[in-house]
Write an enzyme that holds these catalytic residues in place. Structure first.
Site, PDB file in Angstrom:
ATOM      1  N   HIS A  72       0.846  -1.200   0.000  1.00 50.23           N
ATOM      2  CA  HIS A  72       0.000   0.000   0.000  1.00 50.23           C
ATOM      3  C   HIS A  72       0.881   1.249   0.000  1.00 50.23           C
ATOM      4  CE1 HIS A  72       1.142   0.662   4.162  1.00 50.23           C
ATOM      5  NE2 HIS A  72       0.884  -0.616   4.397  1.00 50.23           N
ATOM      6  N   ASP A 354       4.151  -4.479   3.793  1.00 48.43           N
ATOM      7  CA  ASP A 354       5.587  -4.760   3.822  1.00 48.43           C
ATOM      8  C   ASP A 354       5.835  -6.190   4.312  1.00 48.43           C
ATOM      9  OD1 ASP A 354       4.755  -4.232   6.425  1.00 48.43           O
ATOM     10  OD2 ASP A 354       6.392  -2.863   6.910  1.00 48.43           O
TER      11      ASP A 354
END
Length: 453
Positions: A72, A354
């Site tokens: 994102h 991540d």
């Protein structure tokens, strides 16, 4: 183009290697990590147009599928530093405010219309774009939206305009879209799709919900994966305890905000400080003093050292192999079916975090890759050799850089072959067989349940 270094010839015609060395080469330390430079890269502030290697191949190769895994975009922190004012960042989308994008206004209008779309379960209740005047925790910011509008535009120029991967009459069956249940991942996916698709039609958008951040779907039961993750967390803790500079900084910051050091550490201050840094907002102050750039540098430097040690110690690598196998297996199965000529989804988008991208990079053996920045993208391209149509090859790209030959399964192939890509079967063999060799196993189930000797 892979450039091969050769010995330069000097102006006087002598090969420099033939000169006598006066001084022996001393063992020098690698260049020091610059935490501020690395933090700027992590922020990924949209400024200059990006150069990328996506879509590059010899003219007789045909692009047949693209699978994209994104992190994102820029978000508000997930943690707050106790007893400080939260960073004052506006999450309303305003096309007149920087950073902006030529299609931001149209994107906002289009997102507010999306009634016909099909979204799994809880996704339908999430907002389609950020809209709070003071960002909520973890909310995508305008910067995050713009990062993915740019990603989509970049990929459209290559894959749609140049390679005609999807035509104007594209169908819902040609797309596979999956996101975790966070508004920031859903909104990042929609921003990228908005500028990427030949025509963004809500009726053709079928967004699937993935409850697991490692996208393990129905194959999440893996005790050994959890074991290696716990070992990795112990390693992290041990490195932190040994770092006296870091401890001093935490003690100092805790005094400034007036809380116990332990509580400050638990609030993960780097997450919050990165938000101040990326948005160019002054670090927080109290009556006792201010948190400053020196605090930030020491904590960021430790984070970078932790990433380096993580690569060396291999515990994370073992975790990564088991964590990412279900996602890589799904990817390989789809690529195989497309190579066999079956009508599969030719464009795939996974919108993730991540903690999704990082283990995938590690499992593939791409050790040089930086920790996933905001709006990072990892792309798997499938190509068909026009001269030998039964032969298929893959390219893997990370933030526009070709990392195919950094992968553990294609390093050696590159040394022996003139082809600028990796045969699909190399990737297939790695996922179906070689990923388990280090566990002395032959299958995912076995590797997940076999205790190490």
């Amino acid at each position: 183009v892979h450039l091969i270094p050769v010995n330069p010839i000097r102006e006087d015609g002598l090969n420099p290697k033939s000169r006598k060395r006066i001084m022996p080469d001393l063992l020098t330390e690698p260049p020091a990590i610059d935490p501020v430079y690395e933090a700027h890269i992590y922020c990924n502030i949209p400024t200059i147009a990006e150069r990328s290697m996506e879509g590059h191949a010899p003219h007789y190769f045909k692009l047949v599928s693209v699978q994209v895994l994104i992190r994102h975009g820029d978000r508000y922190p997930l943690y707050a530093i106790p007893k400080t004012k939260r960073p004052d960042i506006d999450c309303m989308l305003l096309p007149s405010r920087k950073p902006s994008h030529p299609q931001l206004e149209a994107f906002i209008k289009h997102m507010s219309k999306g009634s016909a779309t099909q979204m799994d379960g809880s996704l339908s209740s999430l907002p389609r774009y950020p809209s709070h005047s003071l960002c909520e925790m973890g909310e995508l910011t305008q910067t995050g939206v713009v990062q993915h509008l740019r990603n989509g535009q970049l990929l459209r120029e290559i894959y749609i305009n140049k390679h005609k991967l999807l035509l104007s009459d594209w169908t819902a069956k040609q797309l596979y879209l999956e996101t975790t249940g966070k508004s920031r991942t859903l909104q990042s996916a929609l921003a990228l799709l908005y500028t990427f698709l030949p025509d963004f039609d809500w009726k053709k958008i079928n967004m699937r919900h993935q409850w697991s951040t490692i996208f393990c779907s129905g194959s999440c039961d893996c005790p050994m994966r959890n074991h290696y993750l716990e070992e990795e967390q112990r390693r992290q803790y041990s490195l932190r305890v040994k770092n006296s500079d870091l401890e001093k900084i935490y003690v100092d910051m805790a005094k400034i905000v007036g809380i116990p050091t332990r509580q400050l550490r638990a609030s993960n201050p780097i997450d919050s400080l990165l938000c101040y840094f990326c948005h160019n907002v002054s670090f927080p102050c109290t009556k006792t003093g201010c948190i400053g750039m020196e605090h930030f540098k020491v904590i960021k430097k430790h984070q970078l050292e932790d990433e380096r040690e993580r690569q060396e110690k291999k515990l994370y690598f073992l975790y990564a192999l088991l964590a990412t196998h279900p996602l890589l297996n799904q990817t390989v199965n789809r690529l195989q079916r497309i190579a066999e000529g079956k009508k599969e989804e030719i464009f795939v988008l996974y919108s993730a975090h991540d903690v999704t991208l990082s283990p995938v990079l590690s499992a593939l053996g791409i050790t040089e890759a930086r920790f996933p920045r905001f709006a990072a993208r990892l792309i798997f391209e499938l190509w068909q050799d026009g001269k030998r149509p039964k032969e298929h090859f893959i390219r893997i790209l990370y933030n526009g850089a070709d990392v195919t030959f950094q992968t553990s399964f294609c390093k050696d192939y590159y040394k022996r072959s003139s082809k600028p890509m990796c045969p699909l079967e190399k990737f297939v063999n790695f996922v179906k067989r070689d990923m388990f060799l280090v566990f002395n196993s032959t299958s995912y189930y076995d590797a997940c349940h076999r205790r190490p000797l």
